[in-house]
Structure formats: C-alpha cells, structure tokens
Design an enzyme around this catalytic site. Structure first.
Site, PDB file in Angstrom:
ATOM      1  N   ARG A  75      99.884   5.739  36.737  1.00 39.14           N
ATOM      2  CA  ARG A  75     100.664   6.696  37.078  1.00 39.14           C
ATOM      3  C   ARG A  75      99.778   7.756  36.831  1.00 39.14           C
ATOM      4  O   ARG A  75     100.973   8.174  35.219  1.00 39.14           O
ATOM      5  CB  ARG A  75     102.235   6.165  38.274  1.00 39.14           C
ATOM      6  CG  ARG A  75     102.528   6.675  38.286  1.00 39.14           C
ATOM      7  CD  ARG A  75     103.656   7.099  39.849  1.00 39.14           C
ATOM      8  NE  ARG A  75     103.745   7.855  40.233  1.00 39.14           N
ATOM      9  CZ  ARG A  75     104.759   8.615  40.671  1.00 39.14           C
ATOM     10  NH1 ARG A  75     104.628   9.405  39.086  1.00 39.14           N
ATOM     11  NH2 ARG A  75     104.677  10.296  41.319  1.00 39.14           N
ATOM     12  N   ARG A  96      81.244  14.813  57.402  1.00 40.54           N
ATOM     13  CA  ARG A  96      82.411  15.395  56.875  1.00 40.54           C
ATOM     14  C   ARG A  96      83.052  13.498  55.999  1.00 40.54           C
ATOM     15  O   ARG A  96      83.820  14.128  54.993  1.00 40.54           O
ATOM     16  CB  ARG A  96      83.395  14.624  58.730  1.00 40.54           C
ATOM     17  CG  ARG A  96      84.661  15.327  58.584  1.00 40.54           C
ATOM     18  CD  ARG A  96      85.455  15.074  59.837  1.00 40.54           C
ATOM     19  NE  ARG A  96      85.454  14.025  59.909  1.00 40.54           N
ATOM     20  CZ  ARG A  96      86.069  13.511  61.261  1.00 40.54           C
ATOM     21  NH1 ARG A  96      86.426  14.888  62.567  1.00 40.54           N
ATOM     22  NH2 ARG A  96      86.193  12.345  61.352  1.00 40.54           N
ATOM     23  N   TYR A 113      89.431   9.438  54.776  1.00 38.96           N
ATOM     24  CA  TYR A 113      89.382   8.408  55.560  1.00 38.96           C
ATOM     25  C   TYR A 113      87.865   9.009  56.724  1.00 38.96           C
ATOM     26  O   TYR A 113      87.834  10.058  56.712  1.00 38.96           O
ATOM     27  CB  TYR A 113      90.621   7.513  56.362  1.00 38.96           C
ATOM     28  CG  TYR A 113      90.694   8.593  56.881  1.00 38.96           C
ATOM     29  CD1 TYR A 113      91.227   7.955  58.439  1.00 38.96           C
ATOM     30  CD2 TYR A 113      91.921   9.688  56.330  1.00 38.96           C
ATOM     31  CE1 TYR A 113      91.801   9.147  59.117  1.00 38.96           C
ATOM     32  CE2 TYR A 113      92.520   9.734  57.477  1.00 38.96           C
ATOM     33  CZ  TYR A 113      92.345  10.189  58.877  1.00 38.96           C
ATOM     34  OH  TYR A 113      92.946  10.985  60.013  1.00 38.96           O
ATOM     35  N   GLU A 132      95.980  22.490  65.132  1.00 36.01           N
ATOM     36  CA  GLU A 132      95.261  21.582  66.801  1.00 36.01           C
ATOM     37  C   GLU A 132      96.064  20.380  66.628  1.00 36.01           C
ATOM     38  O   GLU A 132      97.600  20.408  66.786  1.00 36.01           O
ATOM     39  CB  GLU A 132      94.335  20.252  65.784  1.00 36.01           C
ATOM     40  CG  GLU A 132      95.353  20.062  63.987  1.00 36.01           C
ATOM     41  CD  GLU A 132      94.278  18.969  63.175  1.00 36.01           C
ATOM     42  OE1 GLU A 132      93.078  19.093  62.939  1.00 36.01           O
ATOM     43  OE2 GLU A 132      94.454  19.787  61.948  1.00 36.01           O
ATOM     44  N   LYS A 185      90.046  15.396  55.129  1.00 41.30           N
ATOM     45  CA  LYS A 185      90.455  13.870  56.300  1.00 41.30           C
ATOM     46  C   LYS A 185      91.657  13.350  55.277  1.00 41.30           C
ATOM     47  O   LYS A 185      90.769  12.095  55.157  1.00 41.30           O
ATOM     48  CB  LYS A 185      89.844  13.053  56.468  1.00 41.30           C
ATOM     49  CG  LYS A 185      89.652  12.632  57.713  1.00 41.30           C
ATOM     50  CD  LYS A 185      88.539  12.019  59.003  1.00 41.30           C
ATOM     51  CE  LYS A 185      89.106  11.390  60.338  1.00 41.30           C
ATOM     52  NZ  LYS A 185      90.618  12.534  61.218  1.00 41.30           N
TER      53      LYS A 185
END
Length: 299
Positions: free
Chosen positions: A116, A64, A45, A195, A163
């Site tokens: 799956r 990014r 995301y 972070e 991310k």
C-alpha cells in the site's frame, strides 16, 4: 466462524466468471487484499450489454475502456478478440445455464497487487476480472407511464469522464433516489446538468434532443453516439451543449439512457410533471430506433 457465516459465499450465484486468465465459479474467485482496486479503487470498469448472447456496441465499449485505462496510465491488458471471446463465453453460459435471455458483462481492470502506497507503481501485473449477470430491462409499465426521478448537486470528483471503480459518489447519489422512491438522481454542477447516478440524461425541447457536452464532468455513455445516430436517421436535431437547470425543468421531455435502461422516459422530476407528465413522441422515436439497432445484431 466459517465463510458462509460472514456472507462471503452464501449469497453469490453459481455462475462462471473470468479472473486473471482462468475461468472459475464466481463463488471461488479470489483477489489479494492488497490489490489496488480493493485498497484505492485504482481501476476502471465497463458494462457490456449482450442481447441473446450477442455483444451490443462492442467496439465502442472497448474504445471507452482504452480511454479510461489511458487516463490511469495503463494499457489494455488483452486484445479485443480475447475480450470478445470472454464476453461471449460468459454470456452464453449464463443464458444456457440460468435462462437469462439478455446479459450484462461486467469488466474490471485494476492496476494490480502492491504494498500500500498512494504513488502509482510501475510494472505491476493488472488484475482482470469479468462476470456476467442478467440484464433486467425496464418494465412495460415504466415505458408506458415513464418514471420518477429526483435532483441533487453533483458532489463527485472532477474526472467523471473516467469509468473508474471509485464509485462511492455514485453510490451516494443513487441512494438519494432510492430513499425518495425514485428511479434515478439527476445531478447538476452549479446551474448546469451533468448526468444521473448511473445514467446519462437527455433533454428534449421543441423537437431538439440535447445532452451535456463531452467533457471531464460527464461520463460519455455509449448511447451518446447511438442516440446521435438514431436522431440523424429519424430527422431529429441533436445538440451537445451546456444545459441549465431551468431548461431541464421546462423540457418537453426528459430521458435517461444506460445499458439496461436503453432509453427511458422521465415523467416526473422532483414530484413535478415533465411536459405532459407522460412519455412523449421523441422518446417513442428514439426507443424504436434503439430497438432497430438491437434487432440488427441477429439480422
């Protein structure tokens, strides 16, 4: 029992979103339960800030997104011009219909729908979802007095540079600060700063602005490059290197950065004052430079 009884649509805002090539109302958007983003968190995301409908640091956000997708062995499903058009349409719609002066554009790309199986299937059509929400900036009180944060061990996975939509670790980390009545959770891997739950952390000592190195343990926030640019313009030294816990607690200033926080001073950490216990001069210079960069959007 109808959908509203389950809370499926009752709390959703009446805003426009984008899903797989079409614009629709957020309450009407549907994704298969076999989407790998839902089953495995197999997706990435981005959160793109828009000021007055104008995307901020758009190219860096797209860079990014490309890096994160490459780590998942995926290619970007849309050209940048189309991403920009979607972002502007949604940000303008939210501004015009809901009065949101500034917006956050949430972009999510998952591997798509498949039976799956843990193995990464090839040839899937990615699921592309984009929505807009109001960007709620830090309050004047927070900027004047600074905010309180707490610390915790960084218990997340070793690929924090992606991310990823697999955010359970970040959810737990953020809840630690919520339970403590704090704004953020500053995390350490062993003795070194990584972070915060949803922010990058900056340490100021003797006028030097320092952050952790760009590696797999830290998500390179878009403000990494921006803060380096501001430091250069302000004549401040900027360093990326391993930072110890002791250096964090002896800092003159500590700062958070993210899309909605911009640059925000930490006044207390684990209920101990940071420096003089109030926002310092380096924060003031960085925040001023940040606002100049925002103002350049409409110049």
């Amino acid at each position: 029992m109808n959908a509203a009884n389950w809370g499926e649509t009752a709390a959703l805002p009446d805003t426009t979103c984008y899903l797989n090539g079409a614009f629709t109302q957020l309450r009407d958007a549907r994704v298969s339960v076999l989407d790998r983003g839902f089953i495995f968190g197999d997706g990435v995301y981005e959160v793109l800030p828009c000021y007055g409908g104008q995307p901020f640091r758009f190219g860096q956000h797209m860079d990014r997104l490309d890096r994160s997708l490459a780590e998942l062995r995926m290619t970007n499903p849309l050209p940048r011009a189309e991403w920009a058009a979607i972002a502007q349409r949604l940000s303008h719609a939210l501004r015009d219909t809901h009065g949101a002066a500034h917006q956050l554009i949430y972009i999510q790309v998952t591997r798509g729908v498949a039976v799956r199986d843990h193995a990464m299937p090839s040839g899937l059509l990615p699921t592309v979802f984009v929505m807009a929400s109001e960007m709620k900036l830090a309050t004047p009180v927070q900027r004047e007095h600074g905010v309180a944060c707490v610390t915790a061990d960084d218990f997340r996975w070793e690929k924090a540079h992606i991310k990823s939509t697999s955010l359970l670790g970040a959810v737990f980390a953020r809840q630690i600060s919520i339970d403590a009545g704090a704004v953020e959770t500053v995390m350490f891997r062993g003795d070194h700063l990584s972070e915060a739950a949803s922010s990058n952390v900056w340490v100021v000592k003797d006028g030097v602005v320092m952050g952790p190195p760009k590696d797999n343990r830290v998500l390179e926030g878009i403000r990494f490059g921006l803060i380096e640019e501001i430091c250069r313009a302000q004549g401040l030294r900027f360093e990326l290197r391993p930072i110890t816990r002791a250096e964090v607690f002896s800092a003159d200033e500590l700062l958070l950065s993210s899309a909605s926080k911009e640059v925000l001073p930490i006044a207390r950490l684990d209920d101990q004052p940071v420096g003089q216990g109030r926002p310092g001069p380096t924060y003031a210079r960085l925040y001023a430079g940040y606002q100049q960069a925002v103002a350049a959007l409409s110049a």
